[in-house]
Design a protein around this motif. Structure first.
Motif, short mmCIF file in Angstrom:
data_model
loop_
_atom_site.label_atom_id
_atom_site.label_comp_id
_atom_site.label_asym_id
_atom_site.label_seq_id
_atom_site.Cartn_x
_atom_site.Cartn_y
_atom_site.Cartn_z
N TYR A 5 5.20 -45.28 -3.32
CA TYR A 5 3.90 -45.90 -3.40
C TYR A 5 2.79 -44.98 -3.21
CZ TYR A 5 6.40 -50.53 -3.15
OH TYR A 5 7.16 -51.80 -3.45
N TYR A 6 3.10 -43.95 -2.30
CA TYR A 6 2.19 -42.86 -2.30
C TYR A 6 1.55 -42.02 -3.68
CZ TYR A 6 2.76 -43.63 2.61
OH TYR A 6 2.83 -44.19 3.76
N ASN A 7 2.88 -41.89 -4.24
CA ASN A 7 2.91 -41.23 -5.54
C ASN A 7 1.98 -42.12 -6.64
OD1 ASN A 7 3.08 -38.92 -7.53
ND2 ASN A 7 4.81 -40.16 -8.37
N ALA A 23 -8.42 -44.82 -3.28
CA ALA A 23 -7.55 -44.55 -4.50
C ALA A 23 -7.09 -45.96 -5.33
CB ALA A 23 -6.13 -43.84 -3.98
N TYR A 24 -6.91 -47.06 -4.50
CA TYR A 24 -6.58 -48.10 -5.18
C TYR A 24 -7.43 -48.60 -5.92
CZ TYR A 24 -6.04 -53.27 -5.89
OH TYR A 24 -6.05 -54.49 -6.28
N ARG A 25 -8.76 -48.73 -5.58
CA ARG A 25 -9.90 -49.16 -6.39
C ARG A 25 -10.16 -48.35 -7.77
NH1 ARG A 25 -14.60 -51.26 -2.32
NH2 ARG A 25 -13.78 -53.04 -1.48
N LYS A 26 -9.92 -47.27 -7.60
CA LYS A 26 -10.20 -45.98 -8.67
C LYS A 26 -9.16 -46.51 -9.69
CE LYS A 26 -10.72 -41.41 -9.68
NZ LYS A 26 -10.78 -40.05 -9.16
N LYS A 27 -7.88 -46.55 -9.36
CA LYS A 27 -7.00 -46.82 -10.24
C LYS A 27 -6.78 -48.19 -10.75
CE LYS A 27 -3.58 -43.18 -9.22
NZ LYS A 27 -2.47 -42.57 -10.12
N GLU A 48 0.94 -53.58 -6.14
CA GLU A 48 2.23 -53.58 -5.29
C GLU A 48 2.23 -52.43 -4.24
OE1 GLU A 48 7.06 -53.46 -5.23
OE2 GLU A 48 6.06 -53.34 -7.30
N ALA A 49 1.69 -51.34 -4.75
CA ALA A 49 1.98 -50.38 -3.53
C ALA A 49 0.60 -50.30 -2.82
CB ALA A 49 1.50 -48.90 -4.56
N TYR A 50 -0.36 -50.75 -3.12
CA TYR A 50 -1.48 -51.06 -2.23
C TYR A 50 -1.22 -52.31 -1.14
CZ TYR A 50 -5.90 -52.41 -0.34
OH TYR A 50 -7.29 -52.40 0.24
N SER A 51 -0.59 -53.30 -1.67
CA SER A 51 -0.43 -54.48 -0.73
C SER A 51 0.61 -53.90 0.17
CB SER A 51 0.36 -55.44 -1.60
OG SER A 51 1.83 -55.25 -1.82
N PHE A 95 2.81 -60.56 -2.24
CA PHE A 95 1.59 -60.08 -2.71
C PHE A 95 0.79 -61.22 -2.79
CE2 PHE A 95 -0.74 -57.56 -5.54
CZ PHE A 95 -1.07 -58.35 -6.79
N ASN A 96 -0.49 -61.18 -2.55
CA ASN A 96 -1.65 -62.28 -2.56
C ASN A 96 -2.56 -61.99 -3.47
OD1 ASN A 96 -3.36 -64.43 -2.09
ND2 ASN A 96 -3.12 -64.16 0.01
N MET A 97 -2.94 -62.82 -4.68
CA MET A 97 -3.98 -62.39 -5.75
C MET A 97 -5.47 -62.61 -4.95
SD MET A 97 -2.83 -61.47 -8.60
CE MET A 97 -4.39 -61.73 -9.69
#
Length: 135
Positions: A5-7, A23-27, A48-51, A95-97
């Protein structure tokens, strides 16, 4: 198959919550499926990684057990929230939308308590007509 998830988010293991969020927002902005060049599968991986990394408990379990951490706690109710089977969306357990939409549309800061999302509870109660009208 272990997921890094870090990668996926492009951050170091010691990254702060604000670095992970940035990083999440950018990607997510680049890969959002509503964009003409968006990639839905990559967006799901990023989400998923961010959650996992944005939740301190999940992140600690991930750091200890790897991406199969949800299996490590299966005997104790999955993620330990008692609702591990109810929060399924986008292929990621827990995971929650609503989290994503609040991130994009200014839902404000997250609260310390997270409400469980699941099926509605139904209870059958027998009442006479008189009780239903007059109480």
């Amino acid at each position: 198959m272990a997921k890094d998830y870090y990668n996926i988010l492009g951050v170091d293991k010691g990254a702060s919550q604000s670095e992970i969020k940035k990083a999440y927002r950018k990607k997510a902005h680049v890969h959002h499926p509503d964009k003409s060049n968006g990639d839905e599968e990559e967006f799901k991986r990023i989400s998923e990684a961010y959650s996992v990394l944005s939740d301190e408990d999940k992140r600690a379990k991930y750091d200890r057990f790897g991406s199969d951490f949800d299996q490590a706690g299966a005997g104790a109710g999955g993620f330990g929230d008692g609702f591990s089977g109810f929060q399924q969306a986008g292929g990621a357990q827990g995971f929650n939308m609503g989290d994503i939409f609040s991130e994009f549309f200014g839902g404000g800061a997250r609260t310390a308590t997270k409400q469980a999302v699941g099926k509605d509870i139904q209870v059958d109660v027998e009442l006479t007509f008189k009780e239903s009208v007059f109480g």
